[in-house]
Design a protein around this motif. Sequence first.
Motif, short mmCIF file in Angstrom:
data_model
loop_
_atom_site.label_atom_id
_atom_site.label_comp_id
_atom_site.label_asym_id
_atom_site.label_seq_id
_atom_site.Cartn_x
_atom_site.Cartn_y
_atom_site.Cartn_z
N GLY A 28 26.03 8.20 52.55
CA GLY A 28 24.64 7.91 52.91
C GLY A 28 23.72 8.00 51.71
N ILE A 29 23.93 9.01 50.89
CA ILE A 29 23.12 9.16 49.67
C ILE A 29 23.34 7.97 48.74
CG2 ILE A 29 22.82 10.52 47.56
CD1 ILE A 29 23.39 13.02 49.34
N TYR A 30 24.58 7.59 48.50
CA TYR A 30 24.87 6.46 47.62
C TYR A 30 24.33 5.15 48.19
CZ TYR A 30 27.72 9.09 44.37
OH TYR A 30 28.14 9.96 43.41
N LEU A 31 24.43 4.95 49.49
CA LEU A 31 23.89 3.73 50.09
C LEU A 31 22.36 3.70 49.97
CD1 LEU A 31 26.12 3.29 53.24
CD2 LEU A 31 26.08 1.87 51.19
N GLY A 32 21.72 4.86 50.06
CA GLY A 32 20.27 4.91 49.86
C GLY A 32 19.89 4.52 48.44
N LEU A 33 20.66 4.99 47.47
CA LEU A 33 20.40 4.62 46.07
C LEU A 33 20.63 3.13 45.84
CD1 LEU A 33 22.06 7.66 44.25
CD2 LEU A 33 19.62 7.21 44.55
N VAL A 34 21.67 2.58 46.43
CA VAL A 34 21.95 1.15 46.30
C VAL A 34 20.80 0.35 46.92
CG1 VAL A 34 23.46 -0.71 47.10
CG2 VAL A 34 24.45 1.35 46.10
N GLY A 35 20.28 0.81 48.05
CA GLY A 35 19.15 0.14 48.69
C GLY A 35 17.92 0.11 47.81
N ASP A 36 17.64 1.24 47.13
CA ASP A 36 16.49 1.28 46.22
C ASP A 36 16.66 0.30 45.07
OD1 ASP A 36 15.25 3.19 47.75
OD2 ASP A 36 15.87 4.88 46.48
N VAL A 37 17.85 0.27 44.49
CA VAL A 37 18.12 -0.65 43.38
C VAL A 37 17.97 -2.09 43.86
CG1 VAL A 37 19.93 -1.51 41.83
CG2 VAL A 37 19.58 0.95 42.10
N TRP A 38 18.46 -2.39 45.04
CA TRP A 38 18.37 -3.74 45.60
C TRP A 38 16.91 -4.14 45.82
CZ3 TRP A 38 21.68 -7.58 45.98
CH2 TRP A 38 21.36 -8.67 46.79
N GLN A 39 16.10 -3.22 46.36
CA GLN A 39 14.68 -3.50 46.58
C GLN A 39 13.97 -3.78 45.25
OE1 GLN A 39 14.33 -4.46 49.56
NE2 GLN A 39 12.68 -3.11 50.22
N ASN A 40 14.27 -2.98 44.22
CA ASN A 40 13.66 -3.21 42.90
C ASN A 40 14.05 -4.58 42.35
OD1 ASN A 40 12.26 -0.82 42.82
ND2 ASN A 40 13.78 0.24 41.59
N ARG A 41 15.31 -4.95 42.54
CA ARG A 41 15.77 -6.25 42.04
C ARG A 41 15.03 -7.39 42.75
NH1 ARG A 41 21.75 -8.92 42.39
NH2 ARG A 41 21.19 -10.77 41.24
N LEU A 42 14.90 -7.28 44.06
CA LEU A 42 14.17 -8.31 44.82
C LEU A 42 12.72 -8.40 44.38
CD1 LEU A 42 15.52 -7.85 48.46
CD2 LEU A 42 15.97 -9.74 46.90
N GLN A 43 12.07 -7.25 44.15
CA GLN A 43 10.67 -7.28 43.72
C GLN A 43 10.55 -7.90 42.33
OE1 GLN A 43 8.21 -3.88 44.42
NE2 GLN A 43 6.69 -4.53 42.94
#
Length: 165
Positions: A28-43
């Motif tokens: 869950g922690i790693y998936l949360g980090l991946v989600g943050d990186v993905w959001q930054n990439r999209l922005q």
Amino acid sequence: MASPTAISSRRQQGFGYIWVLMMVMVMGIYLGLVGDVWQNRLQREREQELLRVGDEIRLAIKGYTAIQGAEGTQYPKRLQDLVQDPRAPFPRRFLRRAYKDPMTGEDWAYIGAPGGGFMGVYSKSAKIPLKQANFPPQFGGFADKKSFAEWQFAWWPNSGGGRTR
């Protein structure tokens, strides 16, 4: 009375259960980090699109105002005027299509022009840009802005370059 092997088996099951819970928590922690990186990439991709489209609109306004009518310099009344110039009886285009704001997916906000119409656009987004420095020269005024709404793409004919601010 319970045999020693039955007690040992229950202890092993309890350890296995705790181990699985810990693995789920770590995942869950790693998936949360991946989600943050993905959001930054999209922005970042949307920011690049905002810069590209905003500059394209700015240059289209430049082309539109370069063709003066009987009343002098005229600005477009709406973004669609840059797609199909209403002043000409034949198809004259300054933009391929009326782009939407990449940050909001909605229409742009207009910067009013003297004598009516608009001389620029900006995003309605209040989000904080990730990009804060190292802009190309035409976007030099975008450094350290607090929101995308401060990234304004406009053409000022009397400014000697029609730069963004």
